[in-house]
Scaffold this motif. Structure first.
Motif, PDB file in Angstrom:
ATOM      1  N   GLY A   1     -41.833  87.221  11.266  1.00 37.11           N
ATOM      2  CA  GLY A   1     -42.647  86.292  12.168  1.00 37.11           C
ATOM      3  C   GLY A   1     -43.444  85.237  11.413  1.00 37.11           C
ATOM      4  N   ASN A   2     -43.292  85.188  10.096  1.00 35.11           N
ATOM      5  CA  ASN A   2     -43.744  84.148   9.260  1.00 35.11           C
ATOM      6  C   ASN A   2     -42.664  82.955   8.847  1.00 35.11           C
ATOM      7  OD1 ASN A   2     -45.827  86.718   7.793  1.00 35.11           O
ATOM      8  ND2 ASN A   2     -46.537  84.967   9.173  1.00 35.11           N
ATOM      9  N   ASP A   3     -41.324  83.195   9.570  1.00 40.00           N
ATOM     10  CA  ASP A   3     -40.445  82.251   9.093  1.00 40.00           C
ATOM     11  C   ASP A   3     -40.265  81.471  10.454  1.00 40.00           C
ATOM     12  OD1 ASP A   3     -37.776  81.077   9.472  1.00 40.00           O
ATOM     13  OD2 ASP A   3     -37.018  82.386   7.684  1.00 40.00           O
ATOM     14  N   MET A   4     -40.569  80.037  10.543  1.00 36.01           N
ATOM     15  CA  MET A   4     -40.704  79.368  11.433  1.00 36.01           C
ATOM     16  C   MET A   4     -39.353  79.147  12.239  1.00 36.01           C
ATOM     17  SD  MET A   4     -42.885  77.808  13.624  1.00 36.01           S
ATOM     18  CE  MET A   4     -44.404  77.533  12.697  1.00 36.01           C
ATOM     19  N   ALA A   5     -38.361  78.995  11.558  1.00 32.21           N
ATOM     20  CA  ALA A   5     -36.997  78.934  12.009  1.00 32.21           C
ATOM     21  C   ALA A   5     -36.781  80.135  13.105  1.00 32.21           C
ATOM     22  CB  ALA A   5     -35.998  78.708  11.048  1.00 32.21           C
ATOM     23  N   GLN A   6     -36.932  81.219  12.312  1.00 34.78           N
ATOM     24  CA  GLN A   6     -36.578  82.483  13.346  1.00 34.78           C
ATOM     25  C   GLN A   6     -37.735  82.698  14.202  1.00 34.78           C
ATOM     26  OE1 GLN A   6     -36.234  86.284  11.200  1.00 34.78           O
ATOM     27  NE2 GLN A   6     -35.613  85.448   9.246  1.00 34.78           N
ATOM     28  N   VAL A   7     -38.761  82.260  14.375  1.00 38.50           N
ATOM     29  CA  VAL A   7     -39.769  82.465  15.538  1.00 38.50           C
ATOM     30  C   VAL A   7     -39.153  81.247  16.535  1.00 38.50           C
ATOM     31  CG1 VAL A   7     -42.225  81.575  16.249  1.00 38.50           C
ATOM     32  CG2 VAL A   7     -41.841  82.898  14.196  1.00 38.50           C
ATOM     33  N   LEU A   8     -38.938  80.184  16.227  1.00 32.34           N
ATOM     34  CA  LEU A   8     -38.271  79.327  17.208  1.00 32.34           C
ATOM     35  C   LEU A   8     -37.010  79.753  17.815  1.00 32.34           C
ATOM     36  CD1 LEU A   8     -39.014  76.034  15.577  1.00 32.34           C
ATOM     37  CD2 LEU A   8     -40.145  76.865  17.514  1.00 32.34           C
ATOM     38  N   ASP A   9     -36.185  80.222  17.196  1.00 39.72           N
ATOM     39  CA  ASP A   9     -35.020  80.871  17.612  1.00 39.72           C
ATOM     40  C   ASP A   9     -35.211  82.010  18.721  1.00 39.72           C
ATOM     41  OD1 ASP A   9     -33.478  79.112  15.918  1.00 39.72           O
ATOM     42  OD2 ASP A   9     -32.649  80.419  14.590  1.00 39.72           O
ATOM     43  N   ALA A  10     -36.027  82.721  18.382  1.00 35.41           N
ATOM     44  CA  ALA A  10     -36.278  84.093  19.091  1.00 35.41           C
ATOM     45  C   ALA A  10     -36.943  83.280  20.428  1.00 35.41           C
ATOM     46  CB  ALA A  10     -37.185  84.919  18.626  1.00 35.41           C
ATOM     47  N   LEU A  11     -37.845  82.487  20.641  1.00 39.13           N
ATOM     48  CA  LEU A  11     -38.592  81.979  21.673  1.00 39.13           C
ATOM     49  C   LEU A  11     -37.873  81.415  22.350  1.00 39.13           C
ATOM     50  CD1 LEU A  11     -42.158  81.221  20.146  1.00 39.13           C
ATOM     51  CD2 LEU A  11     -41.639  83.045  21.755  1.00 39.13           C
ATOM     52  N   ASP A  12     -36.815  80.323  21.900  1.00 37.31           N
ATOM     53  CA  ASP A  12     -35.808  79.694  22.710  1.00 37.31           C
ATOM     54  C   ASP A  12     -34.977  80.491  23.383  1.00 37.31           C
ATOM     55  OD1 ASP A  12     -37.024  77.318  21.646  1.00 37.31           O
ATOM     56  OD2 ASP A  12     -35.364  77.037  20.100  1.00 37.31           O
ATOM     57  N   ALA A  13     -34.655  81.632  22.836  1.00 40.16           N
ATOM     58  CA  ALA A  13     -33.685  82.500  23.482  1.00 40.16           C
ATOM     59  C   ALA A  13     -34.247  83.228  24.830  1.00 40.16           C
ATOM     60  CB  ALA A  13     -33.082  83.512  22.538  1.00 40.16           C
ATOM     61  N   THR A  14     -35.485  83.276  24.816  1.00 35.95           N
ATOM     62  CA  THR A  14     -36.220  84.065  26.090  1.00 35.95           C
ATOM     63  C   THR A  14     -36.126  83.667  27.463  1.00 35.95           C
ATOM     64  OG1 THR A  14     -38.485  83.088  25.693  1.00 35.95           O
ATOM     65  CG2 THR A  14     -37.928  85.209  24.526  1.00 35.95           C
ATOM     66  N   PRO A  15     -35.498  84.071  28.576  1.00 31.46           N
ATOM     67  CA  PRO A  15     -35.737  85.677  28.371  1.00 31.46           C
ATOM     68  C   PRO A  15     -34.288  85.900  27.803  1.00 31.46           C
ATOM     69  CG  PRO A  15     -35.295  84.774  30.618  1.00 31.46           C
ATOM     70  CD  PRO A  15     -35.979  83.406  29.872  1.00 31.46           C
ATOM     71  N   PHE A  16     -34.399  87.082  26.907  1.00 33.35           N
ATOM     72  CA  PHE A  16     -33.224  87.593  26.319  1.00 33.35           C
ATOM     73  C   PHE A  16     -32.353  88.078  27.576  1.00 33.35           C
ATOM     74  CE2 PHE A  16     -36.439  88.768  22.910  1.00 33.35           C
ATOM     75  CZ  PHE A  16     -36.101  87.617  22.365  1.00 33.35           C
ATOM     76  N   ASP A  17     -32.794  88.802  28.497  1.00 37.82           N
ATOM     77  CA  ASP A  17     -31.860  89.333  29.675  1.00 37.82           C
ATOM     78  C   ASP A  17     -32.555  88.841  31.017  1.00 37.82           C
ATOM     79  OD1 ASP A  17     -29.880  90.453  28.065  1.00 37.82           O
ATOM     80  OD2 ASP A  17     -31.022  92.182  28.031  1.00 37.82           O
ATOM     81  N   ALA A  18     -31.776  88.175  31.796  1.00 42.10           N
ATOM     82  CA  ALA A  18     -32.378  87.958  33.111  1.00 42.10           C
ATOM     83  C   ALA A  18     -32.806  89.166  34.122  1.00 42.10           C
ATOM     84  CB  ALA A  18     -31.219  87.193  34.166  1.00 42.10           C
ATOM     85  N   GLY A  19     -33.924  89.006  34.424  1.00 42.71           N
ATOM     86  CA  GLY A  19     -34.461  90.197  35.019  1.00 42.71           C
ATOM     87  C   GLY A  19     -35.174  91.419  34.459  1.00 42.71           C
ATOM     88  N   ARG A  20     -35.300  91.020  32.932  1.00 36.85           N
ATOM     89  CA  ARG A  20     -35.956  92.121  31.984  1.00 36.85           C
ATOM     90  C   ARG A  20     -37.015  91.280  31.349  1.00 36.85           C
ATOM     91  NH1 ARG A  20     -31.663  94.850  28.300  1.00 36.85           N
ATOM     92  NH2 ARG A  20     -33.325  96.165  28.038  1.00 36.85           N
ATOM     93  N   PRO A  21     -38.249  91.663  31.068  1.00 38.63           N
ATOM     94  CA  PRO A  21     -39.310  91.262  30.258  1.00 38.63           C
ATOM     95  C   PRO A  21     -38.769  91.118  28.885  1.00 38.63           C
ATOM     96  CG  PRO A  21     -39.918  93.515  30.743  1.00 38.63           C
ATOM     97  CD  PRO A  21     -38.769  92.873  31.591  1.00 38.63           C
TER      98      PRO A  21
END
Length: 305
Positions: free
Chosen positions: A211-231
């Motif tokens: 969570g202190n690696d900005m590239a990883q933070v962005l990659d994860a947030l960009d990928a949300t929602p990870f699965d349709a219909g699931r938080p």
């Protein structure tokens, strides 16, 4: 590293300096968790969320809840950097009648969506917001930052169950997993590992990152929602007190009242970090600027024509 990441790293460095600016005025504050969560909060407000500082109550805005309300200085620091209020307000931290309380107050500061800090309740508020927005037909999303130290509170898991049951895929929870709370290491006070596995058992889709690696933070947030219909939940492994050499992963800096020389060292280290990131961003942008080549003979003939 790309321009997007480098720019956000610079903003995060400035936000960390804003935290210390508040402590310069207020003489103390919850430093550790504020510093660990800043990269995630910066990415949200400056890149991911659809918000407008000039219209903080715009109905179609995305919402942000800081469940771990004692980390409020992180939110204040980023809101000021984003332009929700003038940075001079930071210098009122710790003063009487300040809008910058120890926990965020939605009635006093633009950009704050809820009064939080009764640990464990922020996720429940976020679920309610997401459901309400869905009932209104809104496409707005809700993001909630929780701390690993508040996860033993049972209301988190009631919220997790409700969000999964109602298929609230407009909700993203980010766990600031810095491994420490005020009374000791989280795994000794109340071990909640595996955090991602527990959310998955309730029906969430999960991802774990630095969570202190900005590239990883962005990659994860960009990928949300990870699965349709699931938080979605992002377990962000962070360093408490990130950005200050003497405070990183040191329990005593959960709440910081500076000792002799510490404030001066903090200012020096953070100013150096800002300068370093400014230089890095400038060099990156220069390297990405197309360099015109000298015209060949045919081009020279065409120019003369």
């Amino acid at each position: 590293m790309n321009d997007r990441v480098a720019n956000l790293e610079l903003v995060a460095a400035r936000a960390r300096r804003n935290v210390v600016r508040m402590i310069e005025t207020g003489n103390s504050g919850h430093l550790g968790g504020a510093m660990s969560a800043i990269d995630v909060i910066t990415a949200l407000y400056f890149d991911v969320m659809n918000v407008d500082p000039a219209r903080p109550e715009w109905p179609d805005r995305d919402r942000f809840l800081l469940s771990a309300g004692h980390k409020a200085m992180a939110q204040y620091a980023v809101l000021a950097e984003r332009g929700f209020f003038d940075k001079s307000v930071l210098d009122t931290y710790g003063a009487m009648r300040t809008a910058l309380g120890g926990h965020p107050d939605m009635h006093k500061l633009p950009g704050v969506e809820g009064n939080t800090g009764a640990l464990g309740h922020g996720l429940s508020i976020a679920v309610g917001m997401a459901l309400g927005l869905r009932l209104q037909g809104s496409a707005a999303r809700v993001f909630a930052v929780t701390g690993d130290g508040e996860l033993p509170e049972g209301s988190n898991w009631e919220a997790a169950a409700a969000a999964a049951h109602h298929r609230v895929d407009s909700l993203v929870a980010i766990v600031d997993n810095n491994g420490m709370q005020i009374s000791g290491p989280v795994d000794e006070v109340m071990n909640m590992a595996p955090i991602a596995g527990k959310f998955e058992a309730f029906g969430w889709a999960s991802r774990e990152i630095d969570g202190n690696d900005m590239a990883q933070v962005l990659d994860a947030l960009d990928a949300t929602p990870f699965d349709a219909g699931r938080p979605s939940v992002i377990v962000a492994h962070t360093d408490k007190g990130k950005g200050l050499s003497f405070a990183e992963n040191v329990l005593a800096y959960h709440y910081w009242k500076p000792k002799d020389g510490e404030l001066e060292q903090a200012v020096r280290e953070l100013d150096e970090a800002i300068t370093d990131r400014e230089v890095r961003l400038r060099a990156l942008r220069q390297s990405n600027t197309p360099v015109p080549t000298a015209p060949g003979r045919a081009e020279e003939e065409q120019v003369r024509l």
